[in-house]
Motif scaffolding. Structure first.
Motif, PDB file in Angstrom:
ATOM      1  N   GLU A 390       0.714  -1.314   0.060  1.00  0.00           N
ATOM      2  CA  GLU A 390      -0.066  -0.112   0.035  1.00  0.00           C
ATOM      3  C   GLU A 390       0.798   1.286  -0.111  1.00  0.00           C
ATOM      4  O   GLU A 390       0.344   2.267  -0.312  1.00  0.00           O
ATOM      5  CB  GLU A 390      -0.875  -0.176   1.163  1.00  0.00           C
ATOM      6  N   GLN A 391       2.170   1.159   0.315  1.00  0.00           N
ATOM      7  CA  GLN A 391       2.986   2.303   0.323  1.00  0.00           C
ATOM      8  C   GLN A 391       3.451   2.357  -0.984  1.00  0.00           C
ATOM      9  O   GLN A 391       3.881   3.392  -1.641  1.00  0.00           O
ATOM     10  CB  GLN A 391       4.061   2.091   1.336  1.00  0.00           C
ATOM     11  N   VAL A 392       3.906   1.171  -1.560  1.00  0.00           N
ATOM     12  CA  VAL A 392       4.639   1.216  -3.069  1.00  0.00           C
ATOM     13  C   VAL A 392       3.654   1.835  -3.957  1.00  0.00           C
ATOM     14  O   VAL A 392       3.994   2.701  -4.785  1.00  0.00           O
ATOM     15  CB  VAL A 392       4.869  -0.196  -3.365  1.00  0.00           C
ATOM     16  N   VAL A 393       2.167   1.641  -3.832  1.00  0.00           N
ATOM     17  CA  VAL A 393       1.356   2.091  -4.900  1.00  0.00           C
ATOM     18  C   VAL A 393       1.261   3.709  -4.489  1.00  0.00           C
ATOM     19  O   VAL A 393       1.221   4.367  -5.700  1.00  0.00           O
ATOM     20  CB  VAL A 393      -0.209   1.714  -4.837  1.00  0.00           C
ATOM     21  N   ASP A 394       1.286   3.925  -3.308  1.00  0.00           N
ATOM     22  CA  ASP A 394       1.475   5.471  -2.979  1.00  0.00           C
ATOM     23  C   ASP A 394       2.617   5.974  -3.477  1.00  0.00           C
ATOM     24  O   ASP A 394       2.673   7.422  -4.167  1.00  0.00           O
ATOM     25  CB  ASP A 394       1.382   5.910  -1.730  1.00  0.00           C
ATOM     26  N   GLU A 395       3.870   5.380  -3.389  1.00  0.00           N
ATOM     27  CA  GLU A 395       5.004   6.019  -4.167  1.00  0.00           C
ATOM     28  C   GLU A 395       5.115   6.056  -5.499  1.00  0.00           C
ATOM     29  O   GLU A 395       5.447   7.446  -6.073  1.00  0.00           O
ATOM     30  CB  GLU A 395       6.094   5.139  -3.847  1.00  0.00           C
ATOM     31  N   LEU A 396       4.434   5.324  -6.035  1.00  0.00           N
ATOM     32  CA  LEU A 396       4.253   5.342  -7.744  1.00  0.00           C
ATOM     33  C   LEU A 396       3.416   6.563  -8.103  1.00  0.00           C
ATOM     34  O   LEU A 396       3.440   7.134  -9.124  1.00  0.00           O
ATOM     35  CB  LEU A 396       3.700   3.887  -8.186  1.00  0.00           C
ATOM     36  N   ALA A 397       2.110   6.649  -7.487  1.00  0.00           N
ATOM     37  CA  ALA A 397       1.171   7.761  -7.606  1.00  0.00           C
ATOM     38  C   ALA A 397       2.078   8.921  -7.483  1.00  0.00           C
ATOM     39  O   ALA A 397       1.785   9.729  -8.235  1.00  0.00           O
ATOM     40  CB  ALA A 397       0.062   7.486  -6.891  1.00  0.00           C
ATOM     41  N   GLU A 398       2.631   9.150  -6.546  1.00  0.00           N
ATOM     42  CA  GLU A 398       3.426  10.153  -5.854  1.00  0.00           C
ATOM     43  C   GLU A 398       4.281  10.692  -7.217  1.00  0.00           C
ATOM     44  O   GLU A 398       4.342  11.859  -7.623  1.00  0.00           O
ATOM     45  CB  GLU A 398       4.329   9.988  -5.094  1.00  0.00           C
ATOM     46  N   LYS A 399       5.041   9.686  -7.758  1.00  0.00           N
ATOM     47  CA  LYS A 399       6.041   9.983  -8.935  1.00  0.00           C
ATOM     48  C   LYS A 399       5.341  10.525 -10.013  1.00  0.00           C
ATOM     49  O   LYS A 399       5.728  11.142 -10.991  1.00  0.00           O
ATOM     50  CB  LYS A 399       6.717   8.770  -9.165  1.00  0.00           C
ATOM     51  N   LEU A 400       4.052   9.944 -10.509  1.00  0.00           N
ATOM     52  CA  LEU A 400       3.097  10.417 -11.483  1.00  0.00           C
ATOM     53  C   LEU A 400       2.457  11.701 -11.309  1.00  0.00           C
ATOM     54  O   LEU A 400       1.712  12.204 -12.116  1.00  0.00           O
ATOM     55  CB  LEU A 400       2.317   9.271 -11.853  1.00  0.00           C
ATOM     56  N   GLY A 401       2.614  12.228 -10.040  1.00  0.00           N
ATOM     57  CA  GLY A 401       1.545  13.279  -9.350  1.00  0.00           C
ATOM     58  C   GLY A 401       0.213  12.945  -9.579  1.00  0.00           C
ATOM     59  O   GLY A 401      -0.630  13.893  -9.812  1.00  0.00           O
ATOM     60  N   MET A 402      -0.187  11.710  -9.383  1.00  0.00           N
ATOM     61  CA  MET A 402      -1.596  11.188  -9.400  1.00  0.00           C
ATOM     62  C   MET A 402      -2.215  11.215  -7.941  1.00  0.00           C
ATOM     63  O   MET A 402      -1.318  10.984  -6.854  1.00  0.00           O
ATOM     64  CB  MET A 402      -1.604   9.906  -9.981  1.00  0.00           C
ATOM     65  N   ASP A 403      -3.493  11.301  -7.683  1.00  0.00           N
ATOM     66  CA  ASP A 403      -4.205  11.194  -6.446  1.00  0.00           C
ATOM     67  C   ASP A 403      -4.047   9.570  -6.167  1.00  0.00           C
ATOM     68  O   ASP A 403      -4.256   8.721  -7.059  1.00  0.00           O
ATOM     69  CB  ASP A 403      -5.463  11.378  -6.481  1.00  0.00           C
ATOM     70  N   PRO A 404      -3.609   9.225  -5.115  1.00  0.00           N
ATOM     71  CA  PRO A 404      -3.405   7.836  -4.590  1.00  0.00           C
ATOM     72  C   PRO A 404      -4.663   6.920  -4.832  1.00  0.00           C
ATOM     73  O   PRO A 404      -4.437   5.749  -5.017  1.00  0.00           O
ATOM     74  CB  PRO A 404      -2.771   7.879  -3.391  1.00  0.00           C
ATOM     75  N   ILE A 405      -5.725   7.761  -4.575  1.00  0.00           N
ATOM     76  CA  ILE A 405      -6.949   7.122  -4.648  1.00  0.00           C
ATOM     77  C   ILE A 405      -7.336   6.657  -6.130  1.00  0.00           C
ATOM     78  O   ILE A 405      -7.401   5.590  -6.665  1.00  0.00           O
ATOM     79  CB  ILE A 405      -8.212   7.603  -3.866  1.00  0.00           C
ATOM     80  N   ALA A 406      -7.125   7.376  -7.068  1.00  0.00           N
ATOM     81  CA  ALA A 406      -7.378   7.336  -8.274  1.00  0.00           C
ATOM     82  C   ALA A 406      -6.455   6.266  -8.862  1.00  0.00           C
ATOM     83  O   ALA A 406      -6.754   5.559  -9.679  1.00  0.00           O
ATOM     84  CB  ALA A 406      -7.122   8.779  -9.153  1.00  0.00           C
ATOM     85  N   PHE A 407      -5.255   6.446  -8.136  1.00  0.00           N
ATOM     86  CA  PHE A 407      -4.266   5.219  -8.786  1.00  0.00           C
ATOM     87  C   PHE A 407      -4.764   3.930  -8.457  1.00  0.00           C
ATOM     88  O   PHE A 407      -4.846   3.110  -9.316  1.00  0.00           O
ATOM     89  CB  PHE A 407      -2.756   5.592  -8.261  1.00  0.00           C
ATOM     90  N   ARG A 408      -5.049   3.883  -7.139  1.00  0.00           N
ATOM     91  CA  ARG A 408      -5.640   2.613  -6.623  1.00  0.00           C
ATOM     92  C   ARG A 408      -6.733   1.861  -7.562  1.00  0.00           C
ATOM     93  O   ARG A 408      -6.835   1.038  -8.119  1.00  0.00           O
ATOM     94  CB  ARG A 408      -5.865   2.455  -5.301  1.00  0.00           C
ATOM     95  N   LEU A 409      -7.642   2.902  -7.795  1.00  0.00           N
ATOM     96  CA  LEU A 409      -8.738   2.593  -8.448  1.00  0.00           C
ATOM     97  C   LEU A 409      -8.533   2.187 -10.081  1.00  0.00           C
ATOM     98  O   LEU A 409      -9.126   1.105 -10.512  1.00  0.00           O
ATOM     99  CB  LEU A 409      -9.835   3.433  -8.778  1.00  0.00           C
ATOM    100  N   LYS A 410      -7.435   2.593 -10.598  1.00  0.00           N
ATOM    101  CA  LYS A 410      -7.034   1.914 -12.040  1.00  0.00           C
ATOM    102  C   LYS A 410      -6.695   0.598 -11.899  1.00  0.00           C
ATOM    103  O   LYS A 410      -6.722   0.083 -12.767  1.00  0.00           O
ATOM    104  CB  LYS A 410      -5.842   2.768 -12.331  1.00  0.00           C
ATOM    105  N   ASN A 411      -6.196   0.264 -10.733  1.00  0.00           N
ATOM    106  CA  ASN A 411      -5.521  -1.184 -10.757  1.00  0.00           C
ATOM    107  C   ASN A 411      -6.249  -2.108  -9.559  1.00  0.00           C
ATOM    108  O   ASN A 411      -5.997  -3.256  -9.452  1.00  0.00           O
ATOM    109  CB  ASN A 411      -4.196  -1.087 -10.062  1.00  0.00           C
ATOM    110  N   ASP A 412      -7.681  -1.689  -9.571  1.00  0.00           N
ATOM    111  CA  ASP A 412      -8.282  -2.786  -8.523  1.00  0.00           C
ATOM    112  C   ASP A 412      -9.729  -2.753  -9.193  1.00  0.00           C
ATOM    113  O   ASP A 412     -10.449  -1.796  -9.541  1.00  0.00           O
ATOM    114  CB  ASP A 412      -8.600  -1.714  -7.298  1.00  0.00           C
TER     115      ASP A 412
END
Ligand SMILES: Cc1cc2nc3c(=O)[nH]c(=O)nc-3n(C[C@H](O)[C@H](O)[C@H](O)COP(=O)(O)OP(=O)(O)OC[C@H]3O[C@@H](n4cnc5c(N)ncnc54)[C@H](O)[C@@H]3O)c2cc1C
Lengths: 763, 323
Positions: A390-412
């Motif tokens: 759950e931190q790795v997905v946050d770290e990736l979202a951060e790198k893309l400048g994406m909201d971490p929830i939006a990032f998760r929803l893409k992959n969930d």
């Protein structure tokens, strides 16, 4: 419409169930026998299911009338205590019991250790003493003289995987890697990572957590012989499995099932470490047989930490990447963990983000150390894995400048997650989140910075028939006794069973009495894998329905009405022609006869709405960037669990999960001394568990849905809510400070170190 | 624990006489004594309770000093209005110790005299230097909770919240010995550094009973400060603690006292920083400068370096709070 049928049953009726949740309702057909209950779904009208019902045993617990194993004191009872190894590795040369046996009050002292065995950790039982008082046990334990030959030991993963490390077991300390399902080879991962728009290559660490249930492991055993010479063993056990204790004792003492009665009316928690006949059960029983008196053998708090189980630690190395839109393309994790002397320790990294096309590879190494054995603990492996994932997905979202929830929803692909996140965002005030870690109005400019974080978890729905049955007795005085032989480990099982049976029966809930925890009653499950709720609630619904039919069949002739025209609705007996009788009046018609049924739970249905449960948690934290202290301000926990039988016990389970999650995130840690091989904090003073004063505001939300997997639609709740708390807090720390703490527990030293490292890097 | 005889003394002098016989121990609230007995670190044959001694639970103001009897609890001191008004840091320190349950039972004097919490010391099976072993096991062991000053021979931290605060007021203890003689020991002389005697934490003789803790009134006592950093908010000992008293003349410091608690084996005066504050107006910058001076001689161990950063921040805050 999908077909949804029960196996191996004569089918003679079909119902269309409405399943799912508002905005996502599906219809499924279910076929069943005519006299079976209509499975609960979105259209079921309830009398009291889904309301807030105080636990049936709440008052008894609050007033001390509820007796736990620890409270059981029988006339003439003796006390027993183990003598434990005080070296971490080596052999036992000699055990001298003579001095102990000579002490006043000592009734027995036994060697429980085979001298051929190697000592594998400090805390293994080598002897047991049995005395008239608990204090005499203290003296007797010290009088047992044990001679050791020491060998080198190793107590940390880092030390144990070194080439020259002392060998803990009969083979290399680290197992061969267990490779996860659908793993691609490393080259494929590397290739996918090359194409990724953002990548991470990081290591996360989690600690060993001990179960530390409020009631320690323990047993009171009474071995008796009646006038005919028939032997019977009565056992009071602090256990998660009354029937597994019975089975284990039958084997150990060569008794038949009917000769062993296990009683566990109240259990002070277990968290996964209290299955089966443990050494307290076996030795209390043996000593009772030997001395002819009842024997109480409760472990001390120290023993509880040393030898009854723990959650393994982990070192998780993750390489992951995503494309520019946030779709994960590769995920490679290698993890090491120690279950002490047990080669089962994986963090397993249970992934809930598995978009099509993502390349994955998991390699898991279990490492033996000279430490107490691991045991299943509330959502085994998941909290460890989720802390990294759950931190790795946050770290990736951060790198893309994406909201971490939006990032998760893409992959969930979890169906209810979008709605859960929407709710969660509102309740935590997600719009306040710092747009950049450490930088925003919420973080502010002072030393104390606030931030928001999120994490999610998915868990399986377990539990099934497996022979579980429920007995119901309706008496002429109107009382309804509901019985099952399994235990309530504190989760509210007693209330759950009473409410499901009572709801289906239709009687007033004040009339329900529940008896649990006697193996003389019908079989029930051991409480692990969140099975107790789904297993027993479905059994309760079906048995309640069967009891209703039996009751009406008997009542019809007495009332001079066709049984088929009678029903029980909201605490009253009604007939089709509009007559009605109060519950008490109707029951009085039974005269002196009771209605008694035993119903065996039916199988689960092939496919309901969803075979999993899930939830999201959002946390607000405040980090003192000068002292390193983290204070959790608020946690919002949204969880689905199928039918919510009782909102109060639902909340209690979710609160418990979050509280234990906070404790895991910030406080608990088993500290081992590398030189002596001893645990340094086998107490609850320096083994730190979150207390009342450390608690934030916790908001729990039941995400109601009908799953149609069993007659009650209950999915189980004990484990999943402990999973996302620590990573949600960690992500909030990163949002507050701009710095990631990649090790649990996130104590001030680690927070300060992470902040200092970031500063150093910026120079 | 080992079997013992339990005796209730009717006076402190009697308690002293009884405790002086071989293997006696005085028991006040019993919180620490019980822990020590359970782990066999103390194995008294006779435990002398002072719970029934009349008048021992009183806090009085006498000749301008606060006099705290040997049965006064931490809870009592924490909520005592006069203490809160004039000896603020002491009352706050008492109120921040342990947990509500413990504070209702634990005495202030017992708090001063509690033994160290070091997990090597507290484990019966480990022979550390304080228990006559060859070396301090924390040096190459797990020392995250240990001392960052004067930690070469033994790295315990002084465990009492109350003592650093009491030292701000040049406090002392009044004692009675087995032979009935009495003495007064300044707190500055009560505690024993490891280099002097590694096996004990205070100079009291066997059987010597503390009759009172005496705290003279001091200028600035009303806004003296105490801060402790604990991992948990309750039921936990501090990672670091300190007390500060400033005597102000206008907005300029006339005199200062800074005493560290959980930082070294004994409470630690920080004279250099105290001197640096004199004559200065207190603002964020002077507070931080003085705080930094306090840690110049710190000798952190392998795992407790974080206490320097944490302690520096807390010291600055405590100085600002004491104005
Ligand atoms: C969970 C927990 C957390 C704690 N956290 C803190 C904390 O944050 N800060 C802190 O400062 N403390 C803390 N404590 C320690 C606690 O405050 C002390 O143990 C307590 O104050 C001791 O007082 P008592 O009256 O119980 O002493 P006792 O246990 O009765 O005595 C302690 C020692 O002093 C001796 N003694 C007592 N009275 C006298 C006397 N009049 N004359 C001579 N000798 C005497 C006894 O012989 C014994 O050796 C904590 C304790 C616990 C259990």
């Amino acid at each position: 419409m999908a077909s949804n049928s029960r196996k191996n049953v004569a089918l003679d009726r079909e119902d269309v169930l409405k399943l799912g949740f508002a905005g996502n309702v599906v219809e499924k057909r279910v076929t069943r026998k005519d006299d079976e209950v209509r499975p609960w779904d979105l259209e079921t009208k309830f009398q009291y299911v889904g309301t807030r019902v105080p636990r049936f045993d709440g008052l008894a617990k609050a007033t001390g009338r509820a007796k736990y194993t620890y409270d059981v004191n029988l006339p003439g009872m003796l006390y027993a205590r183990f003598v434990r190894t005080t070296v971490a590795a080596g052999t036992v040369k000699e055990i001298d019991l003579s001095k102990a046996l000579a002490l006043p009050g000592v009734k027995a002292a036994e060697q429980v250790w085979d001298l051929k065995n190697p000592v594998r950790y400090a805390g293994q039982a080598v002897a047991v003493v049995c005395c008239e008082t608990s204090e005499q046990c203290d003296d007797a334990v010290r009088a047992v003289k044990v001679q050791y030959e020491r060998k080198p030991h190793v107590v940390t993963v880092e030390d144990a995987i070194k080439d020259d490390a002392p060998q803990v077991g009969n083979r290399k300390n680290a197992t061969e890697p267990q490779i996860g399902r659908n793993a691609v080879d490393v080259e494929e991962i590397d290739a996918a990572l090359k194409t990724a728009a953002a990548t991470v290559d990081v290591t996360y660490r989690t600690q060993v957590q001990t179960h530390t249930a409020l009631e320690t492991h323990g047993t009171v055993a009474h071995f008796t012989k009646d006038a005919t010479g028939a032997e019977k063993l009565y056992v009071w056990a602090s256990t998660q499995g009354t029937f597994t204790v019975r089975e284990g004792l039958c084997r150990a003492l060569k008794l038949e099932a009917n000769q062993v009665e296990v009683i566990s009316e109240f259990v002070g928690g277990g968290f996964g470490a209290k299955f089966g006949a443990d050494e307290t059960a076996i030795w209390a029983a043996r000593l009772s047989k030997k001395t002819g008196a009842p024997v109480k053998l409760m472990l001390t708090r120290k023993e509880e930490h040393l030898c009854t189980g723990n959650r393994p630690d982990s070192v998780q190395h993750v390489r992951a990447g995503c494309d520019k839109d946030g779709n994960l393309v590769a995920w490679h994790v290698r993890n090491w963990g120690t279950g002490g002397v047990v080669p089962n320790a994986g963090a397993r990294n249970p992934m809930i983000y598995t978009p099509r096309g993502m390349k994955t590879r998991k390699e898991e190494f279990a490492v033996l150390t000279n430490c107490g054995p691991q045991a299943a603990m509330r959502a085994p492996a998941h909290p460890q894995g989720a802390f990294a994932n759950e931190q790795v997905v946050d770290e990736l979202a951060e790198k893309l400048g994406m909201d971490p929830i939006a990032f998760r929803l893409k992959n969930d692909s979890y169906k209810q997650r979008p709605a859960q996140y929407e709710l969660g965002k509102k309740l935590i005030g997600w719009e306040r989140r710092n747009p950049k870690g450490g930088d925003g109005p919420l973080a502010g400019t002072g030393a104390r910075k606030r931030g928001l974080g999120v994490a999610a978890a998915t868990w399986g729905v377990n539990g099934g028939a497996d022979g579980t049955a429920v007995a119901i007795v309706i008496s002429p005085d109107g009382t309804v006794e509901v019985r099952n032989g399994c235990q309530d480990i504190g989760t509210g099982t007693r209330t759950l069973l009473g409410l499901t049976a009572g709801e289906a029966l239709g009687c007033p809930k004040e009339k329900i009495r529940v008896r649990l925890g006697h193996t003389t009653d019908p079989f029930g499950p051991a409480s692990g894998g969140s099975v107790t709720g789904p297993t027993l609630s479905a059994a309760g619904v079906e048995a309640g329905h069967a009891a209703k039919l039996a009751f009406l069949r008997k009542l019809g002739p007495k009332l001079g009405v066709e049984a088929s025209s009678l029903d029980v609705v909201a605490g009253k007996v009604t007939s089709k022609d509009g007559k009605s009788w109060s519950w008490d009046d109707a029951c009085r018609q039974l005269g002196v006869e009771s209605v008694e049924i035993t119903h065996t739970r039916g199988e689960n249905f092939d496919a309901g709405f969803q075979g999993t449960v899930g939830g999201v948690q959002l946390a607000e934290v405040e980090v003192d960037t000068e002292t390193g202290f983290v204070r959790v301000i608020k946690v919002v926990a949204i969880q689905d669990a199928g039918t919510v039988i009782n909102r109060l016990t639902f909340e209690s389970q979710v609160l418990g999960g979050v509280i234990q999650g906070i404790s895991y995130a910030l406080y608990e840690n088993r500290w081992m001394d590398r030189r002596s091989g001893f645990m340094l904090n086998p107490n609850i003073e320096s083994y730190k568990i979150a207390g009342a004063a450390d608690m934030p505001e916790i908001v729990t939300v039941a995400f109601d849905l009908a799953n149609g997997l069993n007659s009650a639609g209950v999915s189980g709740l004990g484990e999943p809510t402990v999973i996302p708390t620590a990573p949600a807090i960690a992500n909030a720390i990163a949002n507050a400070t701009g710095v990631r703490v990649r090790e649990l527990p996130m104590t001030p030293d680690r927070v300060l170190a992470a902040l200092a490292a970031a500063k150093g890097g910026a120079k | 624990m080992k079997r013992f005889e339990f005796v209730e003394a009717s006076s402190l002098a009697q308690a002293a006489k009884l405790a002086a016989q071989p293997n006696g121990a005085v028991r006040a609230g019993g919180i620490d004594l019980m822990d020590l007995q359970k782990e066999h670190l103390a194995e008294p044959d006779r435990v002398i309770s002072i719970r029934r001694v009349p008048g021992a639970a009183e806090i009085r103001e006498e000749g301008g000093a606060l006099v705290i009897g040997p049965l006064v609890t931490l809870a009592q001191l924490a909520s005592h209005p006069v203490a809160l008004a004039k000896w603020k840091a002491v009352a706050v320190a008492a109120g921040e110790a342990a947990s509500p349950q413990v504070r209702n039972q634990a005495t202030v004097i017992g708090n001063l005299l509690q033994r160290p919490r070091c997990w090597y010391f507290r484990n019966e099976l480990l022979q550390c230097a304080r228990k006559g072993g060859p070396d301090c096991l924390s040096q190459e062991g797990e020392n995250r909770y240990h001392a960052i000053f004067e930690n070469k021979d033994c790295a315990i931290v002084h465990a009492s919240n109350v003592s650093p605060a009491a030292m701000l007021f040049d406090g002392s203890v009044k004692t009675v010995k087995a032979d009935g003689s009495r003495r007064e020991i300044p707190l500055a002389k009560l505690f024993v550094k490891p280099e002097v005697d590694i096996t004990k934490e205070h100079v009291l003789e066997a059987g010597e009973v503390v009759e009172a803790l005496v705290l003279p009134a001091k200028a600035g006592g009303d806004h003296s400060s105490f801060l402790a950093a604990r991992e948990k908010s309750a039921f936990d000992w501090p990672l670091f603690s300190l007390a500060v008293r400033l005597e102000m003349s206008g907005n300029v410091v006339k005199a200062a006292q800074i005493v560290f608690g959980a930082a070294a084996p004994t409470p630690l005066r920080r004279e250099k920083a105290e001197a640096a504050l004199v004559g200065k107006a207190i603002d964020e910058a002077t507070a931080r400068a003085a705080a930094a001076l306090c840690f110049e001689d710190a000798t952190p161990m392998t795992q407790n370096g974080y206490k320097v950063a944490m302690g520096t921040a807390l010291t600055a805050r405590a100085i600002l709070a004491a104005v």
